[in-house]
Design an enzyme around this catalytic site. Structure first.
Site, PDB file in Angstrom:
ATOM      1  N   HIS A  58       0.860  -1.181   0.000  1.00 13.57           N
ATOM      2  CA  HIS A  58       0.000   0.000   0.000  1.00 13.57           C
ATOM      3  C   HIS A  58       0.897   1.232   0.000  1.00 13.57           C
ATOM      4  CE1 HIS A  58      -3.849  -1.944   1.863  1.00 13.57           C
ATOM      5  NE2 HIS A  58      -3.232  -2.768   1.033  1.00 13.57           N
ATOM      6  N   GLU A  60       0.838   3.854   1.772  1.00 15.09           N
ATOM      7  CA  GLU A  60       1.230   4.279   3.113  1.00 15.09           C
ATOM      8  C   GLU A  60       2.408   3.473   3.645  1.00 15.09           C
ATOM      9  OE1 GLU A  60      -3.407   4.297   3.309  1.00 15.09           O
ATOM     10  OE2 GLU A  60      -1.840   3.307   2.142  1.00 15.09           O
ATOM     11  N   CYS A  88      -6.454   1.950   5.725  1.00 19.25           N
ATOM     12  CA  CYS A  88      -7.068   0.702   6.167  1.00 19.25           C
ATOM     13  C   CYS A  88      -6.500   0.338   7.539  1.00 19.25           C
ATOM     14  CB  CYS A  88      -6.781  -0.408   5.158  1.00 19.25           C
ATOM     15  SG  CYS A  88      -5.034  -0.898   5.102  1.00 19.25           S
ATOM     16  N   CYS A  91      -2.623  -0.069   7.517  1.00 17.83           N
ATOM     17  CA  CYS A  91      -1.888   1.184   7.379  1.00 17.83           C
ATOM     18  C   CYS A  91      -2.071   2.089   8.593  1.00 17.83           C
ATOM     19  CB  CYS A  91      -2.301   1.882   6.094  1.00 17.83           C
ATOM     20  SG  CYS A  91      -1.820   0.924   4.628  1.00 17.83           S
TER      21      CYS A  91
END
Length: 154
Positions: A58, A60, A88, A91
């Site tokens: 991801h 992040e 999410c 993260c």
């Protein structure tokens, strides 16, 4: 969760949006993230799950890794993570573990967001660190990019 954006938040969000747009080149969901400390940009990246074949890639997570490498420490005290979509659970948890000061996000994610939508790991009093958050920064622009991506996939 705060809702007031500062001019610097919008400037950094525009950088994150530029990174999100690069994801379109390799078929990844267009989410971008940047880590800053003061006026210094430590990292700016987009999602790479499809490109890397990695479910943890991801934006992040990649931004936190790059910022940690730039600083030579996993502790990102004094840093802000700016991301185009509400983080999410993975993260948001990583933001807490990295000891960030703040998370700034664009569009809310009612299906997977853990910075206020489904829960709030960033400010959970049961954890050993809390991360302040500001949501809704350039939310329309961030959301439009994601909606267009998924509309084109249908």
């Amino acid at each position: 969760m705060g809702l007031t954006a500062e001019p610097v938040d919008e400037r950094v969000m525009r950088l994150a949006l530029a990174e999100a747009r690069t994801c379109l080149e390799h078929g990844d969901v267009p989410i971008g993230a940047a880590v800053t400390r003061g006026d210094d940009v430590l990292a700016a990246v987009g999602n790479r799950r499809e490109l890397d074949g990695d479910p943890t890639a991801h934006a992040e997570i990649l931004a936190l890794r790059a910022a940690s490498a730039a600083l030579g420490s996993w502790r990102l005290d004094g840093c802000t993570l700016t991301v185009t979509l509400e983080p999410c659970a993975m993260c948001a948890g990583a933001a807490v573990l990295a000891r960030l000061d703040r998370v700034v996000f664009g569009a809310a994610d009612p299906k997977a967001g853990f910075a206020g939508s489904l829960g709030n790991l960033l400010e959970d009093p049961r954890l050993n660190h809390a991360v302040a958050s500001t949501g809704g920064v350039l939310a329309d622009e961030c959301g439009d990019l994601l909606r267009a991506f998924f509309r084109d996939r249908r």
